[in-house]
Scaffold this motif. Sequence first.
Motif, PDB file in Angstrom:
ATOM      1  N   VAL A   6       6.185   9.619  -8.737  1.00  0.00           N
ATOM      2  CA  VAL A   6       5.984   8.885  -9.979  1.00  0.00           C
ATOM      3  C   VAL A   6       4.696   8.083  -9.850  1.00  0.00           C
ATOM      4  O   VAL A   6       4.499   7.364  -8.872  1.00  0.00           O
ATOM      5  CB  VAL A   6       7.174   7.931 -10.256  1.00  0.00           C
ATOM      6  N   ALA A   7       3.805   8.198 -10.839  1.00  0.00           N
ATOM      7  CA  ALA A   7       2.549   7.448 -10.820  1.00  0.00           C
ATOM      8  C   ALA A   7       2.794   6.065 -11.419  1.00  0.00           C
ATOM      9  O   ALA A   7       3.337   5.938 -12.509  1.00  0.00           O
ATOM     10  CB  ALA A   7       1.487   8.190 -11.618  1.00  0.00           C
ATOM     11  N   LEU A   8       2.419   5.033 -10.685  1.00  0.00           N
ATOM     12  CA  LEU A   8       2.591   3.659 -11.135  1.00  0.00           C
ATOM     13  C   LEU A   8       1.307   2.880 -10.918  1.00  0.00           C
ATOM     14  O   LEU A   8       0.556   3.162  -9.993  1.00  0.00           O
ATOM     15  CB  LEU A   8       3.717   2.973 -10.350  1.00  0.00           C
ATOM     16  N   LYS A   9       1.079   1.879 -11.773  1.00  0.00           N
ATOM     17  CA  LYS A   9      -0.057   0.984 -11.590  1.00  0.00           C
ATOM     18  C   LYS A   9       0.464  -0.312 -10.990  1.00  0.00           C
ATOM     19  O   LYS A   9       1.527  -0.794 -11.361  1.00  0.00           O
ATOM     20  CB  LYS A   9      -0.759   0.715 -12.914  1.00  0.00           C
ATOM     21  N   HIS A  10      -0.313  -0.890 -10.077  1.00  0.00           N
ATOM     22  CA  HIS A  10       0.100  -2.116  -9.403  1.00  0.00           C
ATOM     23  C   HIS A  10      -1.017  -3.143  -9.448  1.00  0.00           C
ATOM     24  O   HIS A  10      -2.190  -2.803  -9.556  1.00  0.00           O
ATOM     25  CB  HIS A  10       0.459  -1.824  -7.943  1.00  0.00           C
ATOM     26  N   THR A  11      -0.623  -4.389  -9.317  1.00  0.00           N
ATOM     27  CA  THR A  11      -1.594  -5.480  -9.244  1.00  0.00           C
ATOM     28  C   THR A  11      -1.684  -5.951  -7.805  1.00  0.00           C
ATOM     29  O   THR A  11      -0.793  -5.678  -6.999  1.00  0.00           O
ATOM     30  CB  THR A  11      -1.172  -6.659 -10.141  1.00  0.00           C
ATOM     31  N   PRO A  12      -2.731  -6.668  -7.450  1.00  0.00           N
ATOM     32  CA  PRO A  12      -2.858  -7.173  -6.079  1.00  0.00           C
ATOM     33  C   PRO A  12      -1.715  -8.116  -5.669  1.00  0.00           C
ATOM     34  O   PRO A  12      -1.461  -8.304  -4.494  1.00  0.00           O
ATOM     35  CB  PRO A  12      -4.190  -7.916  -6.083  1.00  0.00           C
ATOM     36  N   LYS A  13      -1.000  -8.678  -6.630  1.00  0.00           N
ATOM     37  CA  LYS A  13       0.100  -9.601  -6.326  1.00  0.00           C
ATOM     38  C   LYS A  13       1.409  -8.875  -6.009  1.00  0.00           C
ATOM     39  O   LYS A  13       2.355  -9.489  -5.550  1.00  0.00           O
ATOM     40  CB  LYS A  13       0.324 -10.551  -7.493  1.00  0.00           C
ATOM     41  N   ASP A  14       1.466  -7.568  -6.280  1.00  0.00           N
ATOM     42  CA  ASP A  14       2.698  -6.817  -6.029  1.00  0.00           C
ATOM     43  C   ASP A  14       2.984  -6.741  -4.540  1.00  0.00           C
ATOM     44  O   ASP A  14       2.081  -6.656  -3.714  1.00  0.00           O
ATOM     45  CB  ASP A  14       2.590  -5.403  -6.603  1.00  0.00           C
ATOM     46  N   PHE A  15       4.270  -6.766  -4.211  1.00  0.00           N
ATOM     47  CA  PHE A  15       4.714  -6.702  -2.820  1.00  0.00           C
ATOM     48  C   PHE A  15       5.401  -5.362  -2.589  1.00  0.00           C
ATOM     49  O   PHE A  15       6.171  -4.894  -3.419  1.00  0.00           O
ATOM     50  CB  PHE A  15       5.686  -7.853  -2.522  1.00  0.00           C
ATOM     51  N   PHE A  16       5.125  -4.755  -1.442  1.00  0.00           N
ATOM     52  CA  PHE A  16       5.737  -3.481  -1.104  1.00  0.00           C
ATOM     53  C   PHE A  16       6.433  -3.581   0.239  1.00  0.00           C
ATOM     54  O   PHE A  16       5.919  -4.197   1.175  1.00  0.00           O
ATOM     55  CB  PHE A  16       4.675  -2.366  -1.018  1.00  0.00           C
ATOM     56  N   GLU A  17       7.570  -2.969   0.321  1.00  0.00           N
ATOM     57  CA  GLU A  17       8.301  -2.914   1.570  1.00  0.00           C
ATOM     58  C   GLU A  17       7.738  -1.771   2.422  1.00  0.00           C
ATOM     59  O   GLU A  17       7.440  -0.693   1.900  1.00  0.00           O
ATOM     60  CB  GLU A  17       9.779  -2.643   1.281  1.00  0.00           C
ATOM     61  N   VAL A  18       7.593  -2.015   3.709  1.00  0.00           N
ATOM     62  CA  VAL A  18       7.097  -0.985   4.618  1.00  0.00           C
ATOM     63  C   VAL A  18       8.223   0.011   4.881  1.00  0.00           C
ATOM     64  O   VAL A  18       9.349  -0.376   5.180  1.00  0.00           O
ATOM     65  CB  VAL A  18       6.608  -1.608   5.943  1.00  0.00           C
ATOM     66  N   VAL A  19       7.899   1.277   4.745  1.00  0.00           N
ATOM     67  CA  VAL A  19       8.885   2.332   4.962  1.00  0.00           C
ATOM     68  C   VAL A  19       8.537   3.037   6.261  1.00  0.00           C
ATOM     69  O   VAL A  19       7.406   3.483   6.456  1.00  0.00           O
ATOM     70  CB  VAL A  19       8.873   3.336   3.789  1.00  0.00           C
ATOM     71  N   GLU A  20       9.489   3.138   7.142  1.00  0.00           N
ATOM     72  CA  GLU A  20       9.288   3.824   8.413  1.00  0.00           C
ATOM     73  C   GLU A  20       9.551   5.321   8.234  1.00  0.00           C
ATOM     74  O   GLU A  20      10.631   5.715   7.803  1.00  0.00           O
ATOM     75  CB  GLU A  20      10.235   3.268   9.478  1.00  0.00           C
ATOM     76  N   THR A  21       8.529   6.116   8.542  1.00  0.00           N
ATOM     77  CA  THR A  21       8.693   7.568   8.490  1.00  0.00           C
ATOM     78  C   THR A  21       8.328   8.148   9.857  1.00  0.00           C
ATOM     79  O   THR A  21       7.704   7.484  10.672  1.00  0.00           O
ATOM     80  CB  THR A  21       7.791   8.205   7.416  1.00  0.00           C
ATOM     81  N   ASN A  22       8.720   9.366  10.052  1.00  0.00           N
ATOM     82  CA  ASN A  22       8.459  10.053  11.312  1.00  0.00           C
ATOM     83  C   ASN A  22       7.945  11.452  10.990  1.00  0.00           C
ATOM     84  O   ASN A  22       8.544  12.149  10.172  1.00  0.00           O
ATOM     85  CB  ASN A  22       9.757  10.117  12.128  1.00  0.00           C
ATOM     86  N   ASP A  23       6.830  11.857  11.591  1.00  0.00           N
ATOM     87  CA  ASP A  23       6.295  13.202  11.390  1.00  0.00           C
ATOM     88  C   ASP A  23       6.651  14.082  12.577  1.00  0.00           C
ATOM     89  O   ASP A  23       6.488  13.671  13.730  1.00  0.00           O
ATOM     90  CB  ASP A  23       4.768  13.176  11.243  1.00  0.00           C
ATOM     91  N   VAL A  24       7.150  15.275  12.287  1.00  0.00           N
ATOM     92  CA  VAL A  24       7.440  16.253  13.336  1.00  0.00           C
ATOM     93  C   VAL A  24       6.760  17.567  12.976  1.00  0.00           C
ATOM     94  O   VAL A  24       6.557  17.872  11.799  1.00  0.00           O
ATOM     95  CB  VAL A  24       8.962  16.478  13.524  1.00  0.00           C
TER      96      VAL A  24
END
Length: 142
Positions: A6-24
């Motif tokens: 989904v394409a979303l627009k964000h402002t510099p004040k927006d907060f994002f949670e860090v998502v832990e991913t793993n590449d195999v």
Amino acid sequence: LSENVVALKHTPKDFFEVVETNDVSAQFLYEADDTLQLLNPKTFEEYSVPAKLIDAQARLLLEAGGPLLKIRLYQERPVLVIAPRTLKCTVARVLEQRVCDDGKRPCVVQTTGGARVNSPMPLEEGNQILVSWEDMSYAGKA
């Protein structure tokens, strides 16, 4: 988390949670029931990946034992498949060959995975070619 983008627009004040991913890394084995079976050649662990993570036409480029793909896992679930820019494919048959005014002999070939690829030069069954993962265009001889 779904596999949708989904394409979303964000402002510099927006907060994002860090998502832990793993590449195999894994190799394609086969496709069945809208699921791709991939194998990590080092650990021999198998991964069932939803086929919808890879464009239907691009899936035709996959050949058993082909190049390593990267699977991005989130909470041990595949959410993304990353392929090299070009994949080495084998020409299974030449579907069409013609001679142009400039003397070139382009042809349409079908890979062993079933993809149709336009080549600017003559090819024969068994030839190894490179095909672009993004647009399924001929990228050269392998």
